[in-house]
Design a protein around this motif. Structure first.
Motif, mmCIF file in Angstrom:
data_model
loop_
_atom_site.group_PDB
_atom_site.id
_atom_site.type_symbol
_atom_site.label_atom_id
_atom_site.label_comp_id
_atom_site.label_asym_id
_atom_site.label_seq_id
_atom_site.Cartn_x
_atom_site.Cartn_y
_atom_site.Cartn_z
ATOM 1 N N ARG A 63 104.441 1.749 -74.118
ATOM 2 C CA ARG A 63 103.178 1.713 -73.598
ATOM 3 C C ARG A 63 102.275 1.250 -74.675
ATOM 4 O O ARG A 63 101.258 0.674 -74.258
ATOM 5 C CB ARG A 63 102.718 3.529 -73.346
ATOM 6 C CG ARG A 63 101.307 3.645 -73.006
ATOM 7 C CD ARG A 63 101.078 5.007 -72.806
ATOM 8 N NE ARG A 63 100.991 5.666 -74.147
ATOM 9 C CZ ARG A 63 99.977 5.394 -75.160
ATOM 10 N NH1 ARG A 63 98.870 4.587 -74.492
ATOM 11 N NH2 ARG A 63 99.795 5.907 -76.482
ATOM 12 N N LEU A 64 102.702 1.640 -75.959
ATOM 13 C CA LEU A 64 102.023 0.909 -77.041
ATOM 14 C C LEU A 64 101.916 -0.554 -76.933
ATOM 15 O O LEU A 64 100.870 -1.351 -77.164
ATOM 16 C CB LEU A 64 102.258 1.524 -78.521
ATOM 17 C CG LEU A 64 101.959 3.031 -78.430
ATOM 18 C CD1 LEU A 64 102.398 3.704 -79.959
ATOM 19 C CD2 LEU A 64 100.334 3.182 -78.469
ATOM 20 N N ALA A 65 103.247 -0.910 -76.784
ATOM 21 C CA ALA A 65 103.300 -2.494 -76.615
ATOM 22 C C ALA A 65 102.531 -3.080 -75.511
ATOM 23 O O ALA A 65 102.064 -4.276 -75.569
ATOM 24 C CB ALA A 65 104.860 -2.602 -76.595
ATOM 25 N N ALA A 66 102.569 -2.458 -74.451
ATOM 26 C CA ALA A 66 101.737 -3.135 -73.185
ATOM 27 C C ALA A 66 100.252 -3.002 -73.656
ATOM 28 O O ALA A 66 99.453 -3.795 -73.187
ATOM 29 C CB ALA A 66 102.178 -2.263 -71.941
ATOM 30 N N GLU A 67 99.784 -1.967 -74.315
ATOM 31 C CA GLU A 67 98.229 -1.725 -74.647
ATOM 32 C C GLU A 67 98.205 -2.852 -75.591
ATOM 33 O O GLU A 67 97.048 -3.563 -75.553
ATOM 34 C CB GLU A 67 98.301 -0.350 -75.403
ATOM 35 C CG GLU A 67 96.907 -0.360 -75.690
ATOM 36 C CD GLU A 67 95.730 0.076 -74.484
ATOM 37 O OE1 GLU A 67 94.674 -0.237 -74.698
ATOM 38 O OE2 GLU A 67 96.236 0.113 -73.512
ATOM 39 N N VAL A 68 99.087 -3.065 -76.602
ATOM 40 C CA VAL A 68 98.947 -4.237 -77.652
ATOM 41 C C VAL A 68 98.781 -5.523 -77.057
ATOM 42 O O VAL A 68 97.889 -6.317 -77.174
ATOM 43 C CB VAL A 68 99.868 -4.312 -78.760
ATOM 44 C CG1 VAL A 68 99.766 -5.496 -79.576
ATOM 45 C CG2 VAL A 68 99.784 -2.995 -79.736
ATOM 46 N N GLU A 73 95.892 -10.267 -75.110
ATOM 47 C CA GLU A 73 95.492 -11.096 -73.865
ATOM 48 C C GLU A 73 93.693 -11.149 -73.697
ATOM 49 O O GLU A 73 93.458 -11.918 -73.343
ATOM 50 C CB GLU A 73 96.172 -10.777 -72.549
ATOM 51 C CG GLU A 73 97.858 -10.831 -72.332
ATOM 52 C CD GLU A 73 98.347 -10.352 -71.353
ATOM 53 O OE1 GLU A 73 97.802 -9.579 -70.389
ATOM 54 O OE2 GLU A 73 99.671 -10.583 -71.106
ATOM 55 N N ALA A 74 93.380 -10.000 -73.564
ATOM 56 C CA ALA A 74 92.021 -9.759 -73.563
ATOM 57 C C ALA A 74 91.293 -10.735 -74.749
ATOM 58 O O ALA A 74 90.170 -11.445 -74.385
ATOM 59 C CB ALA A 74 91.386 -8.172 -73.745
ATOM 60 N N LYS A 75 91.798 -10.619 -75.886
ATOM 61 C CA LYS A 75 91.068 -11.247 -76.936
ATOM 62 C C LYS A 75 91.431 -12.772 -76.991
ATOM 63 O O LYS A 75 90.312 -13.553 -76.904
ATOM 64 C CB LYS A 75 91.876 -10.757 -78.420
ATOM 65 C CG LYS A 75 91.240 -11.612 -79.568
ATOM 66 C CD LYS A 75 91.846 -11.028 -80.883
ATOM 67 C CE LYS A 75 91.307 -11.553 -81.927
ATOM 68 N NZ LYS A 75 91.880 -11.647 -83.415
ATOM 69 N N ALA A 76 92.532 -13.373 -76.386
ATOM 70 C CA ALA A 76 92.894 -14.582 -76.156
ATOM 71 C C ALA A 76 91.886 -14.966 -75.044
ATOM 72 O O ALA A 76 91.136 -16.073 -74.997
ATOM 73 C CB ALA A 76 94.065 -14.856 -75.717
ATOM 74 N N GLN A 77 91.532 -14.288 -74.172
ATOM 75 C CA GLN A 77 90.838 -14.679 -72.877
ATOM 76 C C GLN A 77 89.393 -14.762 -73.429
ATOM 77 O O GLN A 77 88.519 -15.835 -73.110
ATOM 78 C CB GLN A 77 90.945 -13.537 -71.887
ATOM 79 C CG GLN A 77 89.942 -13.927 -70.772
ATOM 80 C CD GLN A 77 90.374 -15.232 -69.811
ATOM 81 O OE1 GLN A 77 91.345 -15.433 -69.783
ATOM 82 N NE2 GLN A 77 89.171 -15.842 -69.117
ATOM 83 N N ARG A 78 88.847 -14.035 -74.082
ATOM 84 C CA ARG A 78 87.390 -13.906 -74.828
ATOM 85 C C ARG A 78 87.210 -15.073 -75.687
ATOM 86 O O ARG A 78 86.195 -15.863 -75.659
ATOM 87 C CB ARG A 78 87.102 -12.681 -75.647
ATOM 88 C CG ARG A 78 86.735 -11.462 -74.622
ATOM 89 C CD ARG A 78 86.229 -10.530 -75.481
ATOM 90 N NE ARG A 78 87.164 -10.118 -76.831
ATOM 91 C CZ ARG A 78 88.112 -8.992 -76.802
ATOM 92 N NH1 ARG A 78 88.153 -8.524 -75.678
ATOM 93 N NH2 ARG A 78 88.713 -8.804 -77.748
ATOM 94 N N GLU A 79 88.392 -15.376 -76.229
ATOM 95 C CA GLU A 79 88.231 -16.531 -77.448
ATOM 96 C C GLU A 79 88.243 -17.829 -76.494
ATOM 97 O O GLU A 79 87.521 -19.024 -76.837
ATOM 98 C CB GLU A 79 89.512 -16.931 -78.301
ATOM 99 C CG GLU A 79 89.628 -15.708 -79.283
ATOM 100 C CD GLU A 79 90.671 -15.664 -80.365
ATOM 101 O OE1 GLU A 79 91.658 -16.236 -80.007
ATOM 102 O OE2 GLU A 79 90.628 -14.716 -81.193
ATOM 103 N N PHE A 80 89.009 -17.995 -75.440
ATOM 104 C CA PHE A 80 89.223 -19.253 -74.569
ATOM 105 C C PHE A 80 87.677 -19.407 -73.873
ATOM 106 O O PHE A 80 87.331 -20.440 -73.870
ATOM 107 C CB PHE A 80 90.308 -19.153 -73.424
ATOM 108 C CG PHE A 80 90.220 -20.043 -72.317
ATOM 109 C CD1 PHE A 80 90.717 -21.474 -72.521
ATOM 110 C CD2 PHE A 80 89.575 -19.878 -71.086
ATOM 111 C CE1 PHE A 80 90.626 -22.265 -71.500
ATOM 112 C CE2 PHE A 80 89.483 -20.754 -70.214
ATOM 113 C CZ PHE A 80 90.008 -22.092 -70.458
#
Length: 120
Positions: A63-68, A73-80
């Motif tokens: 669960r923690l790995a999925a959260e990370v 992915e959210a950070k990469a999307q924001r950066e993109f």
């Protein structure tokens, strides 16, 4: 009135005493804590508990790995998206600079043509 055959008080007392004796006998016949069967059952229970705890730890880690992963992915999307906004802004600035240069060339050409007409 219908009466059962254990309706006498002494019979009820005797039945209750027999039930108490049966429970006491069952308690006394219980194996001791150091009996191999009891130790084996306790070991099995402990193994089940440890396996459950291990599965819970694995689930929590997953669960923690999925959260990370989701956060990454959210950070990469924001950066993109930020890079895309910067790219679009740069393209717009480039188009505006090119348009300004074209307009300046056209204005300079009109000015030069007007000067040539004035000199003739």
């Amino acid at each position: 009135m219908n009466q059962s055959k254990d309706n006498q008080f002494s019979d009820r007392l005797e039945t209750a005493a027999k039930a108490r004796e049966a429970m006491l006998a069952r308690y006394r016949s219980r194996p001791a804590a150091d009996d191999p069967a009891v130790v084996a059952r306790q070991a099995e229970r402990q193994a089940v508990i440890e396996a459950r705890e291990e599965r819970n730890k694995e689930r929590e880690a997953a669960r923690l790995a999925a959260e990370v992963q989701r956060i990454a992915e959210a950070k990469a999307q924001r950066e993109f998206e930020a890079a895309e906004v910067l790219r679009i802004a740069a393209e717009k600035a480039e188009r505006q600079a090119a348009l300004a240069a074209e307009q300046k060339e056209a204005r300079d050409a009109r000015f030069a043509a007007r000067k040539l007409r004035a000199r003739k």
